[in-house]
Design a protein around this motif. Structure first.
Motif, short mmCIF file in Angstrom:
data_model
loop_
_atom_site.label_atom_id
_atom_site.label_comp_id
_atom_site.label_asym_id
_atom_site.label_seq_id
_atom_site.Cartn_x
_atom_site.Cartn_y
_atom_site.Cartn_z
N MET A 1 0.83 -1.22 0.00
CA MET A 1 0.00 0.00 0.00
C MET A 1 0.87 1.27 0.00
N ILE A 2 2.03 1.19 0.66
CA ILE A 2 2.93 2.35 0.64
C ILE A 2 3.41 2.60 -0.80
N ILE A 3 3.71 1.51 -1.51
CA ILE A 3 4.13 1.66 -2.92
C ILE A 3 2.97 2.23 -3.75
N VAL A 4 1.75 1.72 -3.50
CA VAL A 4 0.57 2.24 -4.21
C VAL A 4 0.43 3.74 -3.96
N ALA A 5 0.60 4.15 -2.69
CA ALA A 5 0.47 5.57 -2.34
C ALA A 5 1.50 6.40 -3.11
N LEU A 6 2.71 5.89 -3.20
CA LEU A 6 3.77 6.64 -3.91
C LEU A 6 3.45 6.75 -5.40
N VAL A 7 2.90 5.66 -5.96
CA VAL A 7 2.51 5.70 -7.39
C VAL A 7 1.40 6.74 -7.60
N PHE A 8 0.41 6.74 -6.71
CA PHE A 8 -0.70 7.72 -6.80
C PHE A 8 -0.15 9.15 -6.71
N LEU A 9 0.78 9.36 -5.79
CA LEU A 9 1.36 10.71 -5.64
C LEU A 9 2.07 11.11 -6.93
N PHE A 10 2.76 10.16 -7.54
CA PHE A 10 3.45 10.42 -8.80
C PHE A 10 2.43 10.79 -9.88
N LEU A 11 1.34 10.00 -9.97
CA LEU A 11 0.32 10.26 -11.00
C LEU A 11 -0.38 11.61 -10.78
N ALA A 12 -0.48 12.01 -9.52
CA ALA A 12 -1.16 13.28 -9.22
C ALA A 12 -0.26 14.48 -9.46
N PRO B 1 -4.36 14.29 -1.42
CA PRO B 1 -4.76 13.92 -0.04
C PRO B 1 -5.06 12.45 0.13
N ILE B 2 -5.72 11.82 -0.87
CA ILE B 2 -6.05 10.39 -0.74
C ILE B 2 -4.76 9.57 -0.66
N ALA B 3 -3.82 9.85 -1.56
CA ALA B 3 -2.57 9.08 -1.59
C ALA B 3 -1.79 9.28 -0.29
N PHE B 4 -1.76 10.52 0.20
CA PHE B 4 -1.02 10.76 1.44
C PHE B 4 -1.72 10.10 2.63
N GLY B 5 -3.04 10.04 2.58
CA GLY B 5 -3.81 9.34 3.62
C GLY B 5 -3.44 7.86 3.64
N ILE B 6 -3.28 7.27 2.43
CA ILE B 6 -2.89 5.85 2.35
C ILE B 6 -1.51 5.67 2.98
N LEU B 7 -0.64 6.61 2.66
CA LEU B 7 0.73 6.55 3.20
C LEU B 7 0.70 6.63 4.74
N THR C 1 -7.98 12.82 2.83
CA THR C 1 -6.95 12.21 3.68
C THR C 1 -7.52 11.03 4.47
N THR C 2 -8.70 11.20 5.04
CA THR C 2 -9.23 10.11 5.88
C THR C 2 -9.77 8.95 5.04
N VAL C 3 -10.30 9.26 3.84
CA VAL C 3 -10.72 8.15 2.98
C VAL C 3 -9.50 7.33 2.57
N GLY C 4 -8.42 8.03 2.25
CA GLY C 4 -7.17 7.33 1.94
C GLY C 4 -6.70 6.51 3.13
N ALA C 5 -6.89 7.07 4.32
CA ALA C 5 -6.40 6.40 5.53
C ALA C 5 -7.17 5.12 5.86
N THR C 6 -8.35 4.96 5.25
CA THR C 6 -9.08 3.71 5.49
C THR C 6 -8.49 2.56 4.66
N ALA C 7 -7.61 2.90 3.71
CA ALA C 7 -7.01 1.86 2.86
C ALA C 7 -5.82 1.22 3.55
N ASN C 8 -6.07 0.63 4.70
CA ASN C 8 -5.00 -0.07 5.40
C ASN C 8 -4.76 -1.42 4.71
N GLY C 9 -3.50 -1.71 4.44
CA GLY C 9 -3.15 -2.93 3.71
C GLY C 9 -3.81 -4.18 4.24
N GLN C 10 -3.94 -4.28 5.56
CA GLN C 10 -4.49 -5.50 6.17
C GLN C 10 -5.93 -5.76 5.69
N ASP C 11 -6.69 -4.68 5.51
CA ASP C 11 -8.08 -4.85 5.09
C ASP C 11 -8.25 -4.67 3.58
#
Lengths: 126, 405
Positions: B30-41, B55-61, B296-306
């Protein structure tokens, strides 16, 4: 369509219900019909409102026309293609000024012989 | 205690070590996904919806950094499975506290207030038939809902979506982020992150998704149709419209009242002419503040475990299906109206019924001009576009009415 009847039928469902396909199909068709019905209702309201405003607008226009028509006879329009008054041209050549006046006349719907231009000035290029 | 023990203890308590034990690799992905999203944004070549994606990507991070506790809920405000005795609300992670705005529907409603203040319903009032196009473009919601339910039957229950989950997935087809978030937070909170990410990702990809479908379903002759100039709409009509629409929708589907109510309140601020300051705040400052917190908080719900599970992949696929069928629904009704009106309506404006204001309308304009350079469809497409916002809110209200008990 009775929305309350749908709501009553839905009281058996909750977010964790596992639906059978025929039930899901029923929900889908009903849902699409509800959206269609509701937006169609709003469309009907808009049409009704537009009609009312059109009628109100027509009667208002008729009143305005009556009051405007009276002074019309007082002024005498100039010959076709002429405009009244003295025009100052600042950094603008005559052909350009003629084009501008023609555009203003065309866009405003007022004949050129009823318009009075005072000055046409070129603004500084930024 | 030896120095080796000290370093071993430090390593064991560090976040880095957590990434390499048990399910820690999921956070790493998920950290890698967040970095890819930040790159795309951020990268000038892409810039995909940066105001949302950053904000979504940083929330994931933020949420996937192990042991930070930013989304921890010891007080059990939203998750009662890990309650710590004596914990207070202020012991919860900062992102968890802000997330309460999503969970309670405050943020989606405030975003709708801003959308309302930015929306001009003039094209819709000038051409009320647009509302039908906006309704037809909700087709994808119900198709995706049906497919999601069928998946459980096809796989013999190995992967199954409940009614609430299927409804929340279907709403992705409404192409309306706040509506998808509100529905998911009520009906399937465990799927909120993939649903929100799919909804916003596909909204950003509308210029790629819609044109092939529009081309496939229309003839060259239909695409070339020039539409008549719209009538002028009076100020009074624009003021009456939001009030009456809210009354109609709230009386028929009370569950849609929150979204439609805030949408219409924002629009009334804009149109009534005496609340310019409120309209300005709703359009700019408020929307920006809420976007930061919501994203940010929607991104933060993307915890890798779930987040990393088969269902997530299915949601991404179903989201695309929903978007495609919604586009097709709008275009097909546009074709029908083209026939009924004797060629006065260009079916390309139907695809704009999928909300996503104003991107979907822009796609109609661009596609229309490709086949007839004299064509100017933007204002005509704005009608179905804003109708789609109302349509998706009504569709969400219907789903809540059915399953939110």
């Amino acid at each position: 369509m009775n929305i309350n009847a749908i709501a009553l039928a839905a009281t058996n469902y909750n977010p964790s219900t596992v639906l059978e396909i025929p039930e899901a199909l029923k929900v889908s068709v009903t849902g699409l019909c509800v959206v269609m019905f509701e937006l169609a209702l709003i469309a009907c309201f808009i049409l009704l409102m537009a009609k009312i405003f059109k009628i109100a607008g027509k009667s208002k226009k008729a009143e305005v026309k009556e009051t405007v028509e009276a002074p019309k006879t007082a002024g005498t329009p100039l010959a076709d293609g002429n405009s009244a008054g003295k025009l100052d041209l600042v950094d603008v050549d005559e052909p350009t000024a003629a084009v501008i006046m023609a555009i203003v006349s065309d866009q405003s719907g007022i004949p050129l012989n009823r318009l009075n231009f005072k000055s046409i000035k070129k603004l500084e290029d930024k | 205690m030896s120095i080796v023990d000290v370093f071993a203890g430090l390593w064991a308590s560090s976040g880095l070590s957590q990434l390499f034990v048990a399910d820690g690799w999921k956070n790493l992905i998920m950290i890698i996904v967040a970095l890819v999203f930040l790159f795309l944004a951020i990268h000038p070549k892409f810039r995909f919806e940066p105001l949302l994606l950053v904000p979504i990507a940083f929330g994931i991070l933020l949420a996937n950094m192990p042991s930070t506790g930013l989304m921890a809920d010891p007080a059990g405000l939203m998750d009662t499975s890990n309650v710590v005795e004596g914990a207070h609300w202020y012991n919860d992670g900062v992102l968890r506290l802000i997330y309460a705005g999503v969970k309670s529907s405050i943020f989606p409603c405030l975003i709708f207030l801003g959308i309302g203040a930015m929306t001009d319903f003039g094209p819709l009032l000038a051409n009320p038939i647009s509302l039908l196009l906006g309704a037809a473009a909700q087709l994808g919601i119900y198709v995706a809902f049906m497919i999601a339910i069928s998946i459980g039957k096809i796989t013999g229950g190995a992967v199954a979506f409940t009614a609430g989950e299927a409804a929340a997935i279907g709403i992705i087809g409404g192409a309306d982020g706040p509506t998808a978030i509100l529905t998911a937070s009520k009906l399937a909170p465990q799927l909120l992150a993939p649903i929100a990410l799919a909804a916003y990702s596909y909204m950003a990809l509308i210029p790629l998704i819609q044109p092939p479908i529009m081309k496939l379903l229309t003839t060259k002759k239909e695409r070339e149709v020039e539409m008549k100039q719209l009538r002028n709409v009076s100020k009074v009509e624009k003021i009456i419209f939001p009030i009456v629409v809210f009354i109609i929708v709230a009386l028929l589907i009370p569950d849609a009242a929150s979204l439609v109510g805030f949408l219409m309140l924002g629009n009334l601020f804009k149109e009534c002419g005496v609340t310019d300051r409120l309209s300005d705040t709703a359009q700019n400052s408020l929307t920006n503040i809420v976007t930061i917190m919501l994203g940010t908080t929607v991104g933060a719900t993307a915890n890798g475990q779930d987040f990393i599970q088969v269902k997530t992949i299915l949601i991404v696929v179903l989201g695309l299906v929903a978007f495609s069928f919604s586009t097709a629904g709008g275009v097909l009704l546009g074709k029908l109206l083209y026939l009924i009106t004797g060629g006065k309506i260009n079916p390309l404006i139907g695809s704009a019924g999928v909300s996503a204001v104003p991107m979907a309308a822009r796609v109609s304009q661009v596609e229309g001009r490709k086949y007839n350079p004299k064509n100017f469809l933007l204002m005509h497409a704005m009608g179905p576009n804003v109708a789609g916002v109302i349509g998706s809110a009504v569709a969400a209200g219907f789903m809540l009415l059915m399953f939110n008990h």
